[in-house]
Design a protein around this motif. Structure first.
Motif, PDB file in Angstrom:
ATOM      1  N   UNK A  89       0.852  -1.185   0.000  1.00 24.44           N
ATOM      2  CA  UNK A  89       0.000   0.000   0.000  1.00 24.44           C
ATOM      3  C   UNK A  89       0.888   1.235   0.000  1.00 24.44           C
ATOM      4  N   UNK A  90       0.255   2.381  -0.261  1.00 22.62           N
ATOM      5  CA  UNK A  90       0.991   3.631  -0.457  1.00 22.62           C
ATOM      6  C   UNK A  90       0.625   4.628   0.634  1.00 22.62           C
ATOM      7  N   UNK A  91       1.649   5.314   1.166  1.00 22.96           N
ATOM      8  CA  UNK A  91       1.445   6.339   2.190  1.00 22.96           C
ATOM      9  C   UNK A  91       1.885   7.677   1.619  1.00 22.96           C
ATOM     10  N   UNK A  92       1.052   8.708   1.813  1.00 20.42           N
ATOM     11  CA  UNK A  92       1.388  10.055   1.361  1.00 20.42           C
ATOM     12  C   UNK A  92       1.659  10.920   2.590  1.00 20.42           C
ATOM     13  N   UNK A  93       2.913  11.168   2.948  1.00 20.81           N
ATOM     14  CA  UNK A  93       3.228  11.917   4.178  1.00 20.81           C
ATOM     15  C   UNK A  93       2.835  13.382   4.070  1.00 20.81           C
ATOM     16  N   UNK A  94       2.377  13.960   5.193  1.00 21.88           N
ATOM     17  CA  UNK A  94       1.965  15.364   5.225  1.00 21.88           C
ATOM     18  C   UNK A  94       3.119  16.293   5.584  1.00 21.88           C
ATOM     19  N   UNK A  95       4.014  15.853   6.456  1.00 17.73           N
ATOM     20  CA  UNK A  95       5.036  16.738   7.003  1.00 17.73           C
ATOM     21  C   UNK A  95       6.431  16.172   6.757  1.00 17.73           C
ATOM     22  N   UNK A  96       7.083  16.630   5.698  1.00 13.19           N
ATOM     23  CA  UNK A  96       8.426  16.142   5.378  1.00 13.19           C
ATOM     24  C   UNK A  96       9.444  16.561   6.433  1.00 13.19           C
ATOM     25  N   UNK A  97       9.285  17.782   6.989  1.00 11.72           N
ATOM     26  CA  UNK A  97      10.234  18.266   8.004  1.00 11.72           C
ATOM     27  C   UNK A  97      10.253  17.353   9.218  1.00 11.72           C
ATOM     28  N   UNK A  98       9.077  16.882   9.635  1.00 12.28           N
ATOM     29  CA  UNK A  98       9.006  15.960  10.763  1.00 12.28           C
ATOM     30  C   UNK A  98       9.673  14.637  10.424  1.00 12.28           C
ATOM     31  N   UNK A  99       9.557  14.217   9.181  1.00 15.65           N
ATOM     32  CA  UNK A  99      10.144  12.942   8.766  1.00 15.65           C
ATOM     33  C   UNK A  99      11.656  12.956   8.963  1.00 15.65           C
ATOM     34  N   UNK A 100      12.302  14.111   8.703  1.00 16.30           N
ATOM     35  CA  UNK A 100      13.760  14.181   8.784  1.00 16.30           C
ATOM     36  C   UNK A 100      14.250  14.601  10.169  1.00 16.30           C
ATOM     37  N   UNK A 101      13.396  14.565  11.193  1.00 19.01           N
ATOM     38  CA  UNK A 101      13.795  14.998  12.529  1.00 19.01           C
ATOM     39  C   UNK A 101      14.954  14.169  13.082  1.00 19.01           C
ATOM     40  N   UNK A 102      15.025  12.894  12.683  1.00 17.82           N
ATOM     41  CA  UNK A 102      16.084  12.025  13.213  1.00 17.82           C
ATOM     42  C   UNK A 102      17.469  12.431  12.719  1.00 17.82           C
ATOM     43  N   UNK A 103      17.556  13.300  11.687  1.00 20.32           N
ATOM     44  CA  UNK A 103      18.857  13.696  11.147  1.00 20.32           C
ATOM     45  C   UNK A 103      19.710  14.419  12.184  1.00 20.32           C
ATOM     46  N   UNK A 104      19.049  15.050  13.182  1.00 21.59           N
ATOM     47  CA  UNK A 104      19.804  15.770  14.213  1.00 21.59           C
ATOM     48  C   UNK A 104      20.669  14.836  15.044  1.00 21.59           C
ATOM     49  N   UNK A 105      20.294  13.569  15.130  1.00 17.79           N
ATOM     50  CA  UNK A 105      21.019  12.627  15.989  1.00 17.79           C
ATOM     51  C   UNK A 105      22.149  11.914  15.253  1.00 17.79           C
ATOM     52  N   UNK A 106      22.283  12.136  13.956  1.00 18.01           N
ATOM     53  CA  UNK A 106      23.312  11.457  13.162  1.00 18.01           C
ATOM     54  C   UNK A 106      24.259  12.509  12.590  1.00 18.01           C
ATOM     55  N   UNK A 107      25.527  12.542  13.022  1.00 16.00           N
ATOM     56  CA  UNK A 107      26.461  13.587  12.582  1.00 16.00           C
ATOM     57  C   UNK A 107      26.571  13.689  11.058  1.00 16.00           C
ATOM     58  N   UNK A 108      26.581  12.532  10.370  1.00 14.81           N
ATOM     59  CA  UNK A 108      26.735  12.570   8.912  1.00 14.81           C
ATOM     60  C   UNK A 108      25.541  13.238   8.229  1.00 14.81           C
TER      61      UNK A 108
END
Length: 379
Positions: free
Chosen positions: A4-23
Motif C-alpha cells: 500500500x501507499x502512504x502520502x506523508x503530510x510533514x516532510x520536516x518531521x520525517x527528517x527529525x532524526x537527522x539531528x542525531x546522526x552527525x553525517x
C-alpha cells in the motif's frame, strides 16, 4: 493485499532524526527541502520504498545512511529511496529581487515587523542574506520575533539552495522613509503593540462565528451547570484546546473553558477538512469565546461535558492595570523556581511590571538563582 501507499503530510518531521546522526546533520537543510512524494510499504517483504524529489547537490550516500538508520530503528528488512531531481528554481538573488515584497508579507507577524522589513537594506553574498539596519532597537525586535529564522525557513522551502540570514547594524544603512525611522522609539512601538493587540482581539461583527451559527442570548455562569441540559449558552476564556482527525474520517475539537465561577470541558465534531481548517485557524489559547450546545454526561470523561454546536469569539477581557498615581516597586516576588510558592514565570513578572509602569521588580526566589538568566535577558 501486501502493498500500500502512504502520502506523508510533514516532510520536516520525517527528517527529525537527522539531528542525531552527525553525517546527516550537515545536510539537514537539503533534506528538509526535499519533497517525499509517497512511501510504498510492502508488508510481506517488510520493506519501504521512499519516493523523493531532492536537491541535485545532495549526495546519494547520505540517503543510504538514512535508509540504514530507518531500517534499524523501524525493524524493517529493507529501506530504499527512489530519487528524482527536484525542479530547479530561480537563483536566490534573482528570487529576492523579484519577490522581496512578497517575502515580507509572508514572514511578517505584525505591523511593526512589516514596517521594519520595508525600511531595511538587504544584500546577498555567497549563500548569506545580510539585513542591514541602523537601529539596535529594530534589530532586537526582529530577533525577538524570530524573523531571520522565518526567512531562512521560507527560502529553504521555496528554493533548493540553503541561505543563512544575518542581521547587521550599520550606521550607513539607510531607510527608504527616514521620517518613519524617527518614530521607532520604545514608547511608539509599545503604543503600536497595544493598538495591534486591541485590533486583533476585537472580532469583526460580521465574522465572529468560529463554527455553527450566531449565538443570541445571555451566557449563564458555568457554576450553575449541575445536570444535563439543552440549549446551554456559556462564555469565558478558552484555557486549552486540541484538534485531531479521527479514524472515521471526522474531526474532533476538545476544549476547556472557564468563566471565573467554574470551568467545563467541551467537544465538537466536524465532518469536512475545510471546516476543520477554519476552526484551527480561528482558535487560540486565552481568547474569549461564547459557546452554545448540550450538556451531557460523557462516559469517556466520566463527567458532564458541553457538546457544542456553535462557538463565537467574544470581546477580550480588559487587561488589568495599576492605576496608582505613583508607581510602586514590588520587593517580594516569587517565580516558579520557588517550589510550591508560585507558578508564574520571571518573564511574565517583568512584562507585567513594565506594562504597569513599575520602575523595577525584585525576584526573591528561595535559595536558587535559576531564574537569573531569563530575568537578565528579559530586562
Amino acid at each position: 493485499m501486501h502493498t500500500y501507499c502512504v502520502l506523508p503530510d510533514n516532510t520536516a518531521m520525517f527528517w527529525a532524526f537527522a539531528d542525531t546522526i552527525p553525517e546527516l546533520a550537515a545536510y539537514k537543510p537539503l533534506l528538509a527541502s526535499s519533497r517525499i512524494t509517497r512511501v510504498e510499504v510492502n508488508t510481506s517483504e517488510n520493506s519501504w520504498n521512499i519516493h523523493i524529489e531532492c536537491d541535485p547537490h545532495l549526495p546519494l550516500g547520505i540517503l543510504d545512511i538514512a535508509a540504514n538508520y530507518l531500517k534499524r530503528q523501524c525493524g524493517l528488512s529493507l529501506v530504499s529511496f527512489t530519487v528524482a531531481s527536484k525542479p530547479q528554481r530561480a537563483d536566490i538573488l534573482q528570487y529576492l529581487t523579484a519577490h522581496w515584497q512578497e517575502l515580507i508579507e509572508q514572514v511578517s507577524t505584525d505591523y511593526i515587523v512589516r514596517r521594519l522589513l520595508c525600511q531595511i537594506k538587504w544584500r546577498y553574498e555567497k549563500y548569506q542574506l545580510f539585513l542591514e539596519t541602523n537601529s539596535r532597537l529594530a534589530a532586537d525586535i526582529l530577533i525577538e520575533r524570530n524573523v531571520p529564522s522565518a526567512i531562512e525557513q521560507l527560502l529553504s522551502q521555496t528554493l533548493t539552495q540553503p541561505c543563512q540570514v544575518n542581521l547587521v547594524i550599520s550606521e550607513e544603512a539607510t531607510s527608504p522613509e527616514p521620517c518613519e525611522g524617527e518614530l521607532l522609539t520604545p514608547e511608539y512601538l509599545e503604543a503600536l503593540d497595544q493598538y495591534t493587540a486591541v485590533a486583533e482581539a476585537k472580532p469583526a461583527k460580521a465574522g465572529n462565528i468560529i463554527f455553527g451559527r450566531s449565538i443570541k442570548g445571555e451566557s449563564q455562569p458555568i457554576s450553575t451547570l449541575t445536570d444535563e441540559a439543552k440549549n446551554v449558552i456559556v462564555g469565558g476564556e478558552l484555557v486549552a484546546f486540541d484538534l485531531r482527525a479521527l479514524k472515521s474520517g471526522r474531526f474532533l475539537l476538545t476544549f476547556d473553558l472557564h468563566d471565573m465561577t467554574d470551568g467545563i470541558s467541551g467537544k465538537a465534531f466536524f465532518d469536512d477538512q475545510e471546516q476543520y481548517n477554519k476552526v484551527a485557524a480561528a482558535l487560540s489559547e486565552g481568547m474569549m469565546v461564547k459557546v452554545k450546545g448540550i450538556v451531557q454526561y460523557d462516559k469517556y470523561c466520566g463527567e458532564l461535558v458541553l457538546f457544542a454546536d456553535s462557538m463565537c469569539s467574544a470581546e477580550a477581557k480588559p487587561s488589568r492595570m495599576d492605576e496608582a498615581a505613583e508607581p510602586r516597586v514590588e520587593l517580594h516576588a516569587h517565580t516558579r523556581m520557588s517550589t510550591l510558592d508560585a507558578v508564574v514565570s520571571v518573564k511574565s513578572l517583568i512584562k507585567t511590571a513594565a506594562r504597569w509602569k513599575h520602575p523595577a521588580i525584585a525576584i526573591t526566589d528561595h535559595g536558587v538563582v535559576q531564574a537569573f538568566p531569563e530575568a537578565h535577558e528579559e530586562a
